[in-house]
Design an enzyme around this catalytic site. Structure first.
Site, PDB file in Angstrom:
ATOM      1  N   HIS A  94      26.005 -27.709 -33.577  1.00  0.00           N
ATOM      2  CA  HIS A  94      25.564 -27.542 -32.190  1.00  0.00           C
ATOM      3  C   HIS A  94      26.355 -28.451 -31.252  1.00  0.00           C
ATOM      4  O   HIS A  94      26.625 -28.095 -30.108  1.00  0.00           O
ATOM      5  CB  HIS A  94      24.069 -27.838 -32.082  1.00  0.00           C
ATOM      6  N   HIS A 143      18.931 -27.508 -30.445  1.00  0.00           N
ATOM      7  CA  HIS A 143      20.215 -26.820 -30.546  1.00  0.00           C
ATOM      8  C   HIS A 143      21.075 -26.933 -29.294  1.00  0.00           C
ATOM      9  O   HIS A 143      22.304 -26.813 -29.394  1.00  0.00           O
ATOM     10  CB  HIS A 143      19.993 -25.339 -30.871  1.00  0.00           C
ATOM     11  N   CYS A 176       9.054 -24.357 -10.026  1.00  0.00           N
ATOM     12  CA  CYS A 176       8.963 -23.407  -8.915  1.00  0.00           C
ATOM     13  C   CYS A 176       8.083 -22.264  -9.389  1.00  0.00           C
ATOM     14  O   CYS A 176       7.446 -22.370 -10.453  1.00  0.00           O
ATOM     15  CB  CYS A 176      10.342 -22.927  -8.453  1.00  0.00           C
ATOM     16  N   THR A 183       8.534 -19.155 -10.697  1.00  0.00           N
ATOM     17  CA  THR A 183       8.854 -18.607 -12.014  1.00  0.00           C
ATOM     18  C   THR A 183       9.667 -19.571 -12.863  1.00  0.00           C
ATOM     19  O   THR A 183       9.802 -19.367 -14.065  1.00  0.00           O
ATOM     20  CB  THR A 183       9.670 -17.311 -11.868  1.00  0.00           C
TER      21      THR A 183
END
Length: 370
Positions: A136, A101, A68, A70
């Site tokens: 993680h 991560h 889109c 931004t």
């Protein structure tokens, strides 16, 4: 690798460039274009973002890339879909780290922020990186546990060896768990609620029991109906708190045999201490439900199931009311073949090994000993 693409009108042109870029890489990627299909008409980005994100959720695509103006709107949309971890990236570093991560399975790109050249490099970097697991993975499990508690959907997570974590979040179960958490709930009401929730959970924990057809005669005629296929069941409460769940289960499966395992958690070491065990002699022939209200550190549950396996138990499930991510992780590490059924997954344990927010010590609240 299947890649789902989606864009609004502002992201359409960049979506098309990335689509061509990926298609030039031969059979490496299969592109699933969920639209929009023109930059001429203004459209609402949620209408297109949800399509691609759901494709990943439902297993129709491995990853989603969303466009889109931004990238912000598309990232917000994607992260509303359960199981989606969408990263909004503007450079190589964030793209790489979102995969290493965070195991991001969706990428949001801003067409009015990036040129097509850097966008292509970000996409290539993101698709090439691998998740690093380790610490993680534990952090992602906490996110998944929070989703299980709050997303309002029946949640199932399966380990690589087949064991599942199943959260039974039926509205009645959620309501009664909420009453149990209240510190002002009396011991009598707490006992009643434990039995009621355990009874409600029976419908899910017995879902896999096989059926067979038999012939009966109704008041009108003969017909064929389904009945349980001669299955033998055993309920094994972990003493003492597990006793509170037994009657609720027996009301629906009254022919099940009941064994007992006595364990308590040493308050200093938090390790389980074994003091009693009595199981049905034919335990190896039965589907076994180990019941314990709380799966906190996981030590007691691990010890109980290990003991049952040593005496020949094979088809085992763990049934609890509340679980913590730490306990789930430890249990599946030792018993990856055993399903966990729980009514809720709370965020974490405190320094004393208690589930937070939890409901306190289930045994003390059941029997009024504190």
């Amino acid at each position: 690798m299947k890649i789902a693409l989606a864009a609004d009108h502002a992201g359409f042109d960049l979506k098309e460039e990335i689509k061509k870029h990926l298609e030039t890489q031969g059979d490496k990627y299969k592109i699933l274009d969920y639209g929009t299909f023109s930059s001429e008409q203004s459209v609402d980005y949620p209408d297109w973002g949800f399509k691609a994100a759901n494709a990943v959720k439902e297993g129709n695509a491995d990853y989603a890339i969303l466009f889109c103006g931004t990238g912000i709107g598309m990232s917000i949309v994607a992260n509303k879909v359960k199981g989606i971890r969408c990263a909004l990236c503007h450079d190589h570093f964030t793209a790489a780290m979102s995969r290493r991560h965070n195991n991001a399975n969706a990428l949001a790109v801003g067409s009015r922020v990036l040129g097509s050249g850097i966008a292509k490099e970000i996409v290539d970097t993101w698709l090439a990186e691998k998740f690093e697991e380790g610490r993680h993975g534990k952090r992602l499990e906490k996110i998944e546990s929070y989703e299980a508690l709050h997303a309002g959907e029946h949640f199932k997570k399966e380990t690589s060896d087949g064991g599942r974590t199943v959260v039974i979040d039926h509205p009645l179960v959620c309501h009664k768990i909420g009453l149990m958490r209240d510190k002002n709930t009396s011991s009598k009401d707490f006992r009643d609620l434990v039995q009621e929730v355990a009874g409600l959970m029976v419908y899910e924990i017995t879902r896999q029991l096989p059926l067979e057809e038999i012939e009966i005669e109704t008041p009108l005629e003969k017909t064929r109906v389904q009945t349980l296929s001669g299955k033998k069941l055993a309920i094994v409460p972990v003493l003492r708190a597990g006793l509170g769940m037994v009657e609720g289960i027996l009301k629906l499966v009254p022919n099940a045999k009941v064994g007992h395992i006595g364990l308590y958690r040493d308050p200093q070491t938090l390790q389980p201490v074994d003091y009693y065990c009595k199981l049905p002699k034919d335990i190896s022939d039965r589907d076994i439900f180990v019941v314990d209200p709380m799966l906190a550190t996981g030590g007691s549950a691990v010890a109980a199931v290990s003991h049952i396996k040593k005496v020949g138990g094979k088809r085992i499930s763990l049934v609890c009311l509340l679980s913590a991510p730490e306990g789930i992780e430890k249990f599946h590490e030792v018993h990856p073949d055993v399903d966990i059924y729980t009514a809720a997954v709370d965020p974490h344990l405190n320094d004393h090994g208690y589930i937070v927010p939890g409901l306190g010590d289930a045994g003390d609240r059941l029997f009024g000993t504190k």
